[in-house]
Design a protein around this motif. Structure first.
Motif, PDB file in Angstrom:
ATOM      1  N   GLN A   1      36.099  42.038  43.209  1.00  0.00           N
ATOM      2  CA  GLN A   1      35.428  42.729  44.302  1.00  0.00           C
ATOM      3  C   GLN A   1      35.663  44.234  44.143  1.00  0.00           C
ATOM      4  O   GLN A   1      36.744  44.679  43.750  1.00  0.00           O
ATOM      5  N   ASN A   2      34.630  45.003  44.451  1.00  0.00           N
ATOM      6  CA  ASN A   2      34.678  46.468  44.437  1.00  0.00           C
ATOM      7  C   ASN A   2      34.760  47.069  43.035  1.00  0.00           C
ATOM      8  O   ASN A   2      34.980  48.270  42.892  1.00  0.00           O
TER       9      ASN A   2
ATOM     10  N   LYS B   1      35.324  26.339  32.441  1.00  0.00           N
ATOM     11  CA  LYS B   1      35.483  27.107  31.198  1.00  0.00           C
ATOM     12  C   LYS B   1      34.670  28.391  31.323  1.00  0.00           C
ATOM     13  O   LYS B   1      33.454  28.391  31.128  1.00  0.00           O
ATOM     14  N   ILE B   2      35.351  29.465  31.653  1.00  0.00           N
ATOM     15  CA  ILE B   2      34.658  30.750  31.753  1.00  0.00           C
ATOM     16  C   ILE B   2      34.865  31.540  30.470  1.00  0.00           C
ATOM     17  O   ILE B   2      35.805  31.287  29.701  1.00  0.00           O
ATOM     18  N   ALA B   3      33.988  32.511  30.236  1.00  0.00           N
ATOM     19  CA  ALA B   3      34.118  33.353  29.040  1.00  0.00           C
ATOM     20  C   ALA B   3      35.226  34.380  29.225  1.00  0.00           C
ATOM     21  O   ALA B   3      36.084  34.551  28.357  1.00  0.00           O
ATOM     22  N   ALA B   4      35.201  35.077  30.365  1.00  0.00           N
ATOM     23  CA  ALA B   4      36.154  36.172  30.540  1.00  0.00           C
ATOM     24  C   ALA B   4      36.195  36.632  31.985  1.00  0.00           C
ATOM     25  O   ALA B   4      35.282  36.373  32.770  1.00  0.00           O
ATOM     26  N   LEU B   5      37.254  37.334  32.288  1.00  0.00           N
ATOM     27  CA  LEU B   5      37.339  38.140  33.510  1.00  0.00           C
ATOM     28  C   LEU B   5      37.290  39.589  33.065  1.00  0.00           C
ATOM     29  O   LEU B   5      38.006  39.998  32.149  1.00  0.00           O
ATOM     30  N   ILE B   6      36.427  40.371  33.687  1.00  0.00           N
ATOM     31  CA  ILE B   6      36.342  41.798  33.389  1.00  0.00           C
ATOM     32  C   ILE B   6      36.903  42.573  34.573  1.00  0.00           C
ATOM     33  O   ILE B   6      36.604  42.261  35.737  1.00  0.00           O
ATOM     34  N   ALA B   7      37.737  43.556  34.273  1.00  0.00           N
ATOM     35  CA  ALA B   7      38.356  44.334  35.343  1.00  0.00           C
ATOM     36  C   ALA B   7      38.692  45.733  34.860  1.00  0.00           C
ATOM     37  O   ALA B   7      39.053  45.935  33.693  1.00  0.00           O
ATOM     38  N   GLU B   8      38.568  46.701  35.757  1.00  0.00           N
ATOM     39  CA  GLU B   8      39.105  48.032  35.515  1.00  0.00           C
ATOM     40  C   GLU B   8      40.598  47.978  35.851  1.00  0.00           C
ATOM     41  O   GLU B   8      40.959  47.504  36.929  1.00  0.00           O
ATOM     42  N   PRO B   9      41.468  48.466  34.976  1.00  0.00           N
ATOM     43  CA  PRO B   9      42.905  48.454  35.301  1.00  0.00           C
ATOM     44  C   PRO B   9      43.213  49.208  36.594  1.00  0.00           C
ATOM     45  O   PRO B   9      44.092  48.823  37.359  1.00  0.00           O
ATOM     46  N   ILE B  10      42.499  50.293  36.818  1.00  0.00           N
ATOM     47  CA  ILE B  10      42.497  50.996  38.097  1.00  0.00           C
ATOM     48  C   ILE B  10      41.035  51.132  38.488  1.00  0.00           C
ATOM     49  O   ILE B  10      40.235  51.690  37.733  1.00  0.00           O
ATOM     50  N   GLN B  11      40.666  50.619  39.641  1.00  0.00           N
ATOM     51  CA  GLN B  11      39.255  50.644  40.043  1.00  0.00           C
ATOM     52  C   GLN B  11      38.865  52.051  40.486  1.00  0.00           C
ATOM     53  O   GLN B  11      39.378  52.567  41.475  1.00  0.00           O
ATOM     54  N   GLY B  12      37.962  52.671  39.743  1.00  0.00           N
ATOM     55  CA  GLY B  12      37.580  54.043  40.014  1.00  0.00           C
ATOM     56  C   GLY B  12      36.673  54.205  41.214  1.00  0.00           C
ATOM     57  O   GLY B  12      37.044  54.805  42.219  1.00  0.00           O
TER      58      GLY B  12
ATOM     59  N   ALA C   1      35.851  52.167  43.389  1.00  0.00           N
ATOM     60  CA  ALA C   1      36.384  51.490  44.571  1.00  0.00           C
ATOM     61  C   ALA C   1      37.296  52.399  45.381  1.00  0.00           C
ATOM     62  O   ALA C   1      37.642  52.077  46.516  1.00  0.00           O
ATOM     63  N   GLY C   2      37.687  53.531  44.790  1.00  0.00           N
ATOM     64  CA  GLY C   2      38.554  54.464  45.504  1.00  0.00           C
ATOM     65  C   GLY C   2      39.938  54.561  44.899  1.00  0.00           C
ATOM     66  O   GLY C   2      40.922  54.679  45.618  1.00  0.00           O
ATOM     67  N   ILE C   3      40.031  54.513  43.571  1.00  0.00           N
ATOM     68  CA  ILE C   3      41.311  54.601  42.839  1.00  0.00           C
ATOM     69  C   ILE C   3      42.252  53.509  43.342  1.00  0.00           C
ATOM     70  O   ILE C   3      43.349  53.771  43.854  1.00  0.00           O
ATOM     71  N   VAL C   4      41.817  52.278  43.216  1.00  0.00           N
ATOM     72  CA  VAL C   4      42.613  51.126  43.664  1.00  0.00           C
ATOM     73  C   VAL C   4      43.545  50.702  42.525  1.00  0.00           C
ATOM     74  O   VAL C   4      43.092  50.326  41.440  1.00  0.00           O
ATOM     75  N   VAL C   5      44.851  50.764  42.791  1.00  0.00           N
ATOM     76  CA  VAL C   5      45.874  50.490  41.776  1.00  0.00           C
ATOM     77  C   VAL C   5      46.544  49.155  42.075  1.00  0.00           C
ATOM     78  O   VAL C   5      47.114  48.974  43.150  1.00  0.00           O
ATOM     79  N   PRO C   6      46.518  48.213  41.139  1.00  0.00           N
ATOM     80  CA  PRO C   6      47.161  46.916  41.376  1.00  0.00           C
ATOM     81  C   PRO C   6      48.683  47.031  41.361  1.00  0.00           C
ATOM     82  O   PRO C   6      49.240  47.979  40.793  1.00  0.00           O
ATOM     83  N   PRO C   7      49.370  46.062  41.951  1.00  0.00           N
ATOM     84  CA  PRO C   7      50.821  45.976  41.769  1.00  0.00           C
ATOM     85  C   PRO C   7      51.159  45.815  40.292  1.00  0.00           C
ATOM     86  O   PRO C   7      50.347  45.318  39.501  1.00  0.00           O
TER      87      PRO C   7
ATOM     88  N   VAL D   1      36.566  52.514  30.809  1.00  0.00           N
ATOM     89  CA  VAL D   1      35.569  53.575  30.752  1.00  0.00           C
ATOM     90  C   VAL D   1      36.038  54.811  31.515  1.00  0.00           C
ATOM     91  O   VAL D   1      35.904  55.944  31.040  1.00  0.00           O
ATOM     92  N   GLN D   2      36.609  54.625  32.707  1.00  0.00           N
ATOM     93  CA  GLN D   2      37.131  55.763  33.470  1.00  0.00           C
ATOM     94  C   GLN D   2      38.603  56.040  33.199  1.00  0.00           C
ATOM     95  O   GLN D   2      39.062  57.164  33.351  1.00  0.00           O
ATOM     96  N   THR D   3      39.348  55.017  32.823  1.00  0.00           N
ATOM     97  CA  THR D   3      40.812  55.135  32.802  1.00  0.00           C
ATOM     98  C   THR D   3      41.394  55.479  31.440  1.00  0.00           C
ATOM     99  O   THR D   3      42.599  55.722  31.333  1.00  0.00           O
ATOM    100  N   GLY D   4      40.571  55.515  30.398  1.00  0.00           N
ATOM    101  CA  GLY D   4      41.086  55.648  29.049  1.00  0.00           C
ATOM    102  C   GLY D   4      41.413  57.062  28.614  1.00  0.00           C
ATOM    103  O   GLY D   4      41.077  58.042  29.288  1.00  0.00           O
ATOM    104  N   PHE D   5      42.090  57.153  27.486  1.00  0.00           N
ATOM    105  CA  PHE D   5      42.360  58.383  26.765  1.00  0.00           C
ATOM    106  C   PHE D   5      43.237  59.363  27.549  1.00  0.00           C
ATOM    107  O   PHE D   5      42.837  60.470  27.871  1.00  0.00           O
ATOM    108  N   ALA D   6      44.454  58.872  27.858  1.00  0.00           N
ATOM    109  CA  ALA D   6      45.568  59.673  28.393  1.00  0.00           C
ATOM    110  C   ALA D   6      45.492  59.943  29.890  1.00  0.00           C
ATOM    111  O   ALA D   6      46.412  60.541  30.452  1.00  0.00           O
ATOM    112  N   ARG D   7      44.448  59.501  30.560  1.00  0.00           N
ATOM    113  CA  ARG D   7      44.290  59.853  31.977  1.00  0.00           C
ATOM    114  C   ARG D   7      45.468  59.402  32.841  1.00  0.00           C
ATOM    115  O   ARG D   7      45.863  60.111  33.773  1.00  0.00           O
ATOM    116  N   THR D   8      46.026  58.247  32.586  1.00  0.00           N
ATOM    117  CA  THR D   8      47.100  57.721  33.439  1.00  0.00           C
ATOM    118  C   THR D   8      48.493  57.992  32.880  1.00  0.00           C
ATOM    119  O   THR D   8      49.469  57.421  33.352  1.00  0.00           O
TER     120      THR D   8
END
Length: 427
Positions: A138-139, A206-217, A219-225, A248-255
Motif C-alpha cells: 500500500q502507498n 505461487k507468486i512471482a515476486a513482491l516489489i517494494a521501495e526500501p523507503i517509500q518516497g 508515500a511520504g518517506i515511510v521507513v520500515p522497522p 529508483v528514488q533511494t539508490g546511489f548513496a542517498r541513505t
C-alpha cells in the motif's frame, strides 16, 4: 542577462500544448534556467538552495563539472548506435554495478526510466518463477506503464481505468499511521506477516515476486522497522517468490549506503535503479543474480538503454560518489537535518512526525487531531520558495515535507534551511 519567456508564459504554453495530467508545484512557480551543484537559479537571477534534487535525481549536484566534462567529451566522440552493437561504456557500467550492489547481483539490463526498470524487473521475475502474480505495498509507487501503475498503491497515481489483475497489496510499514492500528514493536511486524496470509488465501499460492521501495518516497518517506525486510524475505523464500527492491528514488548513496535496502541487512533477488545513476541523464537498469538473469534468453533490447552518453554519466556518478565520499556526507548531513527537524517538532506541533535515513527525510504536517494538513504545508513551501529554498512534498495526503537534496550540501546549507523553516513556522 539572457532573455527568457518567463513563468507566466510557460504556464500559458503548458496549458495549450502539454497534456493536463502534468501539474506543477507552487502558486507562483519560478522558471528555472540554471543549476550549479546544490543551487538553482531562476529567469530573474534569484538563487535557490535545492533540497529536492529533482526528486532524488541530482545526487552529485547540478551541472557537476566532474560529470559534465566527461559527457561533453563522449558526445563529441559517439552519441548513439543502439545497444545491439558493441560499445564499451555500458559493459563497464554493468561491471561497476555488479561491484557496488549487494550480494550476488551481477547481470544488468539497461533502459531509460525508472518505470522501464521496474517493468523489466517484474518481467524477469515472471520468466524465472513462471508466475504472473505479484504483491506490492500500500502507498507504493512504481511507474506509469500498465503493470507498474497497477502495482502502485496510491490512488492519485492509478489513472488507468482498467488495471492489471493478479495483484494483491500488503499493508505498508507506516508506523506513524499503521494501517492495521498496531504499535511497533508490540505488533510483531504484523504488516509483514500479512504477506503470508495474502499468499495463502488470495493468490494461487505461487507468486512471482513482491516489489517494494526500501523507503517509500511518494508515500511520504515511510521507513520500515529495521527487521521488516528480513521477515518479508523469509516469507517470500518459503513460497519460492522473489524480492524486487525498487531503488529508483533511494539508490546511489542517498541513505548513507549505496542502496537503501542495505540499511535493512537484506539482499534482494532483483534490484531496479534509475534517477541518480545518470545525475540528470536518462538511464535506468534492473540487475539480478546470474541464476535469475540467465533465464531471460528470448530477444530483448532497448533502443536508448545504456547508450554511450548515459553510460558515461553512470560511470562518472559512481566515480564521484566514491571520490567525494558522498555516503559519509549523506549520513552526517542527514543526521544534522533530522536532529534539527526533531527540535522544530518540539516547538511546532504542526510537525507530527520526522522520519528518514541519510538525506531522505520527511516531516509530516498534521492538524491537532493528527489529520493531514496539506494546505498548511503548501503555504510553508511557498514561503520557503520565496526565501530561496526548494523543498519537496509527498504523502498520500500531500502533507509531508520531503527532503531529498543533492548529496553535496554543506553543514551551513542545512543550518540555513532549518533556520528558514523556523522563521516561516514562527510567523
Amino acid at each position: 542577462m539572457a532573455e527568457y519567456i518567463g513563468a507566466e508564459k510557460i504556464v500559458e504554453k503548458k496549458k495549450k500544448y502539454i497534456m493536463p495530467c502534468l501539474g506543477h508545484f507552487y502558486f507562483n512557480p519560478p522558471q528555472f534556467v540554471r543549476g550549479e551543484m546544490q543551487y538553482l537559479f531562476d529567469s530573474k537571477g534569484k538563487k535557490y538552495l535545492d533540497m529536492y534534487a529533482g526528486v532524488s535525481v541530482i545526487n552529485c549536484g547540478h551541472c557537476n563539472p566532474f560529470i559534465t566534462e566527461r559527457l561533453i567529451a563522449q558526445i563529441q566522440k559517439l552519441q548513439h548506435v543502439c545497444n545491439i552493437y558493441l560499445t564499451e561504456n555500458f559493459v563497464n557500467l554493468a561491471e561497476r554495478l555488479a561491484e557496488v550492489t549487494p550480494g550476488k547481483l551481477q547481470k544488468s539490463f539497461f533502459c531509460s526510466t525508472g518505470t522501464e526498470a521496474n517493468e523489466g524487473a517484474l518481467l524477469l521475475a515472471s520468466i524465472y518463477t513462471k508466475s504472473s502474480e505479484f504483491i506490492a505495498l500500500q502507498n507504493g509507487l512504481h511507474g506509469r506503464t500498465k503493470l507498474t501503475m497497477s502495482l502502485t498503491g496510491i490512488g492519485m497515481w492509478r489513472t488507468d481505468p482498467n488495471p492489471v489483475g493478479g495483484i494483491n497489496f500488503a499493508p505498508n510499514p507506516y508506523c506513524y499511521r499503521c494501517p492495521l492500528g498496531k504499535k511497533y514493536p508490540e505488533c510483531d511486524l504484523e504488516c509483514a506477516n500479512k504477506i503470508e496470509t495474502i499468499i495463502k488465501n488470495f493468490t494461487s499460492g505461487k507468486i512471482a515476486a513482491l516489489i517494494a521501495e526500501p523507503i517509500q518516497g511518494n508515500a511520504g518517506i515511510v521507513v520500515p522497522p529495521k527487521n521488516y525486510f528480513k521477515r518479508v524475505k523469509e516469507i517470500l523464500e518459503k513460497y519460492g517468490a522473489l524480492l524486487i527492491s525498487d531503488e529508483v528514488q533511494t539508490g546511489f548513496a542517498r541513505t548513507g549506503k549505496m542502496f537503501a535496502i542495505e540499511n535493512f541487512d537484506v539482499v534482494p533477488d532483483i534490484m531496479s535503479v534509475a534517477k541518480a545513476l545518470g545525475n540528470g541523464q536518462p538511464i535506468s537498469a534492473f540487475i539480478s543474480t546470474a541464476e535469475i538473469a540467465d533465464t531471460y534468453t528470448r530477444p530483448g533490447a532497448s533502443t536508448l538503454g545504456g547508450n554511450p552518453v548515459s553510460s558515461t554519466a553512470g560511470l562518472a556518478v559512481l566515480d564521484y560518489i566514491a571520490e567525494k565520499d558522498l555516503m559519509k556526507n549523506a549520513r552526517e548531513r542527514g543526521a544534522q537535518l533530522k536532529a534539527g527537524l526533531l527540535e522544530l517538532q518540539k516547538k511546532y506541533p504542526i510537525i507530527g512526525d520526522v522520519r528518514g535515513i541519510g538525506l531522505m527525510i520527511g516531516a509530516e504536517f498534521v492538524n491537532a487531531d493528527k489529520s493531514p494538513a496539506p494546505q498548511a504545508l503548501d503555504k510553508v513551501l511557498e514561503e520557503l520558495k520565496n526565501r530561496g529554498f526548494i523543498i519537496g512534498k509527498g504523502g498520500v495526503g500531500r502533507n509531508v515535507m520531503a527532503f531529498q537534496p543533492p548529496l553535496v550540501i554543506t553543514e551551513k546549507n542545512v543550518d540555513d534551511v532549518l533556520n528558514a523553516i523556523d522563521l516561516v513556522l514562527e510567523n
